[in-house]
Scaffold this active site. Structure first.
Site, short mmCIF file in Angstrom:
data_model
loop_
_atom_site.label_atom_id
_atom_site.label_comp_id
_atom_site.label_asym_id
_atom_site.label_seq_id
_atom_site.Cartn_x
_atom_site.Cartn_y
_atom_site.Cartn_z
CE LYS A 178 22.60 -64.94 45.93
NZ LYS A 178 23.59 -65.27 45.73
N PRO A 179 26.56 -62.75 43.27
CG PRO A 179 29.25 -63.42 43.88
CD PRO A 179 27.70 -62.56 44.04
N GLY A 232 18.51 -69.32 37.29
CA GLY A 232 18.97 -69.54 38.38
C GLY A 232 17.89 -70.36 38.04
CD GLU A 254 18.62 -68.67 31.68
OE1 GLU A 254 17.78 -69.75 31.67
OE2 GLU A 254 19.69 -68.38 32.10
NE ARG A 282 28.08 -72.73 26.32
CZ ARG A 282 27.10 -71.67 26.04
NH1 ARG A 282 26.38 -71.81 25.81
NH2 ARG A 282 27.95 -70.75 26.56
CB CYS A 288 19.34 -73.14 31.98
SG CYS A 288 20.40 -71.71 30.65
CD GLU A 385 18.02 -77.36 33.67
OE1 GLU A 385 18.54 -76.50 32.85
OE2 GLU A 385 17.54 -76.98 34.64
#
Length: 481
Positions: A178-179, A232, A254, A282, A288, A385
């Site tokens: 599932k993208p 995610g 992750e 980048r 992440c 973040e």
């Protein structure tokens, strides 16, 4: 877009477009222009369960294939991806917004996971030994875990998919991918190349949906999914861990990061600046692993800031379709709003703006490279973040002070450290609370290395031989032969 890219999108979305105005759709936009690339029919719960049916129907036969056959499929896929790297990079730039150079780098990196796991597929070994009391022999084997649910984010639509698909296929598992709804086209293109390379129908099934929560919940509750691999946010990861616990599904997570970048008083500042640009810029900071907080020794602070402003100020921001572009847009308007909100919060608390800091007018989701100095410890940008091209810089006067600040986070994915003394660097690396440390380097990602974090940055590892074992179960047979 070019006619060739148009043709690729038509090929990979064949059967997924709809002319029914009442049907639910997933619209894929170009972040540089804000205009839609294509709209796809959204898969619902029923479609996701059909994908599970297809994966389950071929699971036994696929698990029984030889390691050499699985290896060959992966190696052929690697070769084809490299042959088509320019076209795949164009596709990534179109739906994700990253510069063409960044997109080319991602294609190469993503393809390497297929080559690595093509090589690892034939090295799944067990062991046989006598039990200590001599009563029996111990036979240990490793078997495919079963149907895997792979959930990937939008920021690296190729690499985040291949580093899950590669080990799943190498291990002999079937999978549902599932993208992210923002970037499904790259996933469809990779699945198409896998089929072209000999992957049997049903082994990999791509689900494109605008109701991810419902679809994923249904698959986790279905009973056939035996492994969940998610990349995610930590917030979503917590929810998925709770859901997976209800049916005791194996998980690999992750999750988010808040990477510190430490420049010690004996560091080579030019080298640190080279690394800082890689670690920060980048994919425009949308990674992440991106350096989120810069801690610089007081004696090197001004020199570092001056160089950082000069280098980030020279970056060309624009549409990835332009060859001169070095930094593309952020993924969407919400990402721009979040970056501006964090910058404004830091300024309101006393930080000073050394570069950028204002959202530009015009179409597209652009945000300029930005440098903040004198950032106070309570600024949100040091604890959240930013996922954008913003670099907050903080002074420190001792190693202990820098380490305390670096470790003052619930996350622990990666840390960056620059020093001229290797022994000092290794001692501090041991004290940094992170799953990965880049020592005098601005890049840690490598398919041969174990990728993952500690604390709330995740569970398990991707890449390396360790990543393959996430998709295997260990079986022990006691025998007296």
């Amino acid at each position: 877009m070019t006619p060739v890219l148009d043709g690729l999108i038509e090929d990979i979305t064949d059967g997924r477009q709809t002319s029914d105005p009442s049907a639910r759709e997933v619209r894929v936009d170009n972040p540089a222009t804000g205009r839609p690339l294509i709209s796809l029919a959204a898969d619902d719960v029923a479609a996701a369960l059909r994908a599970a049916d297809q994966a389950s129907a071929v699971a036994e036969a696929w698990a029984a294939t030889s390691a050499r056959e699985r290896s060959g499929i992966l190696m052929r896929t690697f070769t084809t991806m490299i042959e088509r790297r320019e076209l795949l990079a164009d596709l990534i730039s179109a739906e994700n917004g990253k510069s063409h150079a960044d997109a080319l780098g991602e294609v190469d990196y993503a393809a390497e996971y297929f080559r690595w796991y093509a090589e690892e597929a034939v090295r799944i070994r067990g062991e046989v030994f006598d039990s200590p009391n001599g009563a029996n022999r111990v036979l240990v084997t490793h078997e495919p875990v079963g149907l895997c649910l792979l959930i990937t984010p939008w920021n690296f639509p190729a690499a985040m998919a291949t580093r899950k698909i590669g080990p799943a296929i190498a291990a002999g598992c079937t999978a549902i991918l599932k993208p992210a709804s923002e970037t499904p086209l790259t996933a469809l293109a990779i699945a198409d190349i896998l089929r072209e390379s000999g992957l049997p129908d049903g082994v990999l099934n791509v689900v494109v949906t605008d109701t991810a929560g419902k679809v994923v919940r249904a698959l986790l509750d279905d009973g056939r999914v035996r492994m969940l691999s998610f990349t995610g946010s930590t917030e979503v990861g917590r929810i998925l861990l709770a859901q997976a616990s209800e049916t005791v599904i194996k998980t690999a997570m992750e999750l988010g990061g808040n990477a510190p970048f430490l420049v010690l008083d004996d560091a080579d500042v030019d080298a640190a600046l080279d690394g800082a640009l890689i670690a920060k810029m980048r994919n425009g900071g949308q990674a992440c692993t991106a350096a989120n907080r810069f801690y610089v020794a007081d004696s090197r602070h001004d020199e570092f800031v001056e160089g950082l402003v000069e280098r980030m100020g020279a970056i060309t921001v624009g549409d990835p379709a332009e060859s001169s572009t070095q930094c593309g847009p952020l993924i969407n308007a919400e990402a721009v709003r979040k970056a501006q909100e964090l910058v404004d919060d830091a300024l309101s608390r006393g930080a000073r703006l050394a570069l950028g800091g204002e959202t530009p007018d015009g179409p597209g989701s652009f945000y300029p490279p930005t440098v903040l100095v004198d950032v106070p410890a309570d600024a949100r940008i040091l604890h959240e973040e930013v996922f954008g091209p913003v670099a907050p810089v903080v002074r420190f006067t001792s190693d202990d002070e820098a380490l305390a600040a670096a470790n003052d986070t619930v996350h622990g994915l990666v840390s960056y450290l620059y020093t001229g003394d290797l022994a000092r660097g290794l001692r501090l690396s041991a004290r940094l609370e992170a799953g990965m440390v880049a020592l005098n380097r601005g890049l840690v990602s490598d398919p041969a290395a174990p990728f993952g974090g500690v604390k709330q940055s995740g569970l398990g590892r991707e890449g390396s031989h360790e990543g393959l074992h996430e998709y295997l179960e260990t079986k022990y047979v006691a025998t007296t032969w």
